[in-house]
Design a protein around this motif. Structure first.
Motif, mmCIF file in Angstrom:
data_model
loop_
_atom_site.group_PDB
_atom_site.id
_atom_site.type_symbol
_atom_site.label_atom_id
_atom_site.label_comp_id
_atom_site.label_asym_id
_atom_site.label_seq_id
_atom_site.Cartn_x
_atom_site.Cartn_y
_atom_site.Cartn_z
ATOM 1 N N TRP A 1 -48.498 -18.892 13.087
ATOM 2 C CA TRP A 1 -47.241 -19.150 13.871
ATOM 3 C C TRP A 1 -46.697 -20.564 13.967
ATOM 4 O O TRP A 1 -47.597 -21.447 14.083
ATOM 5 C CB TRP A 1 -47.216 -18.527 15.022
ATOM 6 N N SER A 2 -45.428 -20.780 13.824
ATOM 7 C CA SER A 2 -45.000 -22.248 14.191
ATOM 8 C C SER A 2 -43.587 -21.916 14.682
ATOM 9 O O SER A 2 -42.863 -20.833 14.634
ATOM 10 C CB SER A 2 -44.979 -22.996 13.018
ATOM 11 N N ASP A 3 -42.981 -22.984 15.451
ATOM 12 C CA ASP A 3 -41.581 -22.965 15.994
ATOM 13 C C ASP A 3 -41.132 -24.500 15.757
ATOM 14 O O ASP A 3 -41.834 -25.547 16.038
ATOM 15 C CB ASP A 3 -41.640 -22.747 17.325
ATOM 16 N N PRO A 4 -39.941 -24.789 15.150
ATOM 17 C CA PRO A 4 -39.418 -26.163 14.648
ATOM 18 C C PRO A 4 -39.529 -26.939 16.077
ATOM 19 O O PRO A 4 -40.059 -28.036 15.840
ATOM 20 C CB PRO A 4 -38.173 -25.734 14.169
ATOM 21 N N ARG B 1 -41.991 -31.379 18.761
ATOM 22 C CA ARG B 1 -42.627 -32.218 19.689
ATOM 23 C C ARG B 1 -44.032 -32.419 19.543
ATOM 24 O O ARG B 1 -44.569 -33.490 20.147
ATOM 25 C CB ARG B 1 -42.300 -31.418 21.002
ATOM 26 N N HIS B 2 -44.855 -31.681 18.926
ATOM 27 C CA HIS B 2 -46.061 -31.809 18.653
ATOM 28 C C HIS B 2 -46.285 -33.260 17.711
ATOM 29 O O HIS B 2 -47.143 -34.128 18.219
ATOM 30 C CB HIS B 2 -46.950 -30.735 18.158
ATOM 31 N N LEU B 3 -45.420 -33.347 16.862
ATOM 32 C CA LEU B 3 -45.497 -34.593 15.978
ATOM 33 C C LEU B 3 -45.228 -35.877 16.889
ATOM 34 O O LEU B 3 -45.908 -36.892 16.609
ATOM 35 C CB LEU B 3 -44.555 -34.538 14.823
ATOM 36 N N VAL B 4 -44.154 -35.689 17.762
ATOM 37 C CA VAL B 4 -43.712 -36.852 18.540
ATOM 38 C C VAL B 4 -45.032 -37.230 19.478
ATOM 39 O O VAL B 4 -45.273 -38.262 19.635
ATOM 40 C CB VAL B 4 -42.621 -36.472 19.486
ATOM 41 N N TYR C 1 -41.149 -25.162 6.853
ATOM 42 C CA TYR C 1 -40.151 -26.396 6.780
ATOM 43 C C TYR C 1 -39.889 -27.045 5.431
ATOM 44 O O TYR C 1 -39.032 -27.942 5.533
ATOM 45 C CB TYR C 1 -40.641 -27.322 8.099
ATOM 46 N N GLY C 2 -40.923 -26.888 4.700
ATOM 47 C CA GLY C 2 -40.824 -27.467 3.338
ATOM 48 C C GLY C 2 -41.854 -28.648 3.266
ATOM 49 O O GLY C 2 -42.344 -29.412 4.144
ATOM 50 N N LEU C 3 -42.011 -29.319 1.994
ATOM 51 C CA LEU C 3 -43.047 -30.172 1.922
ATOM 52 C C LEU C 3 -42.609 -31.316 2.197
ATOM 53 O O LEU C 3 -43.408 -32.143 2.478
ATOM 54 C CB LEU C 3 -43.072 -30.234 0.353
#
Length: 229
Positions: A37-40, A45-48, A161-163
């Motif tokens: 599972w993921s959500d944009p 926000r996890h990356l931030v 989301y793409g490479l």
């Protein structure tokens, strides 16, 4: 050597049990870490927060290195090497965030989540009271966690989301693997246990760290995907 192996086995078992408790109580955490599972908004926000935590963690590591001082040159040298190798790694994640439409200035203007502030506050307090043991346990746990979960999370994100949006995250995984940071950080835990505390102290810190990470993933979900749900 046998004692070192048994100590590591105990901490790895405790880490796995702690993450299982986290998965049981935090919405979508199990699915996210299992690459199901993921959500944009959640992922972005996890990356931030990853960028913000890397910056803050570098400062904490520097404080831990300061607390070692002249008392253990070998431990100081290893912590300094790790700090040097991890320095500016937030740039890899900033590259991915740019693909998500966020600039470095956007990230700089973002306040860390309260859970991250709690984590850093705990780190400073415990290092001040007990020396470098807490920071060695935290760094080892971060590398253990990364080896165990980040490849699947990143691969799943690439599929969704793409490479282009995961090249920085994948570069960080590749870097850690090539520099064997899990093994490097276990060496600091083992040395800190022998010189600055006990295995029981290390276990106590590890449990507290995982509780704080559970708080983070709860906050992450509630402020992103949970709002939409």
């Amino acid at each position: 050597m046998k004692g070192t192996y048994m100590s590591r086995e105990r901490l790895e078992k405790l880490a796995a049990e702690g993450m299982e408790r986290l998965f049981e109580k935090v919405p979508k955490a199990r699915e996210f870490h299992a690459a199901e599972w993921s959500d944009p908004d959640y992922y972005r926000r996890h990356l931030v927060e990853t960028v913000l935590r890397i910056r803050l963690n570098n400062e904490v590591d520097a404080y831990g290195l300061y607390k070692v001082g002249y008392k253990d040159h070998r431990l100081a040298a290893t912590l300094a090497r790790y700090l040097s190798e991890e320095n500016n790694h937030e740039g890899m994640f900033l590259r991915d965030l740019k693909e998500f439409g966020l600039s470095k200035e956007d990230v700089d203007a973002t306040r860390p989540m309260p859970s991250t502030e709690y984590l850093m506050g705990y780190m400073y307090f415990s290092i001040n009271q007990e020396g470098p043991l807490p920071t060695t346990v935290w760094n080892w746990f971060v590398e253990w966690y990364s080896d165990r979960y980040n490849p699947g999370i990143t691969k799943h994100a690439a599929e969704i989301y793409g490479l282009e949006k995961v090249k920085g995250s994948q570069a960080h995984i590749d870097y850690d693997e090539s520099h064997d940071h899990d093994e490097l950080m276990w060496g600091t835990v083992d040395r800190a246990i022998k010189g600055w505390g006990s295995l029981d102290d290390a276990e106590r810190h590890l449990v507290n760290f995982i509780d704080l990470i559970a708080l983070y993933f709860t906050e992450l979900y509630e402020t992103t995907a949970g709002r939409k749900a």
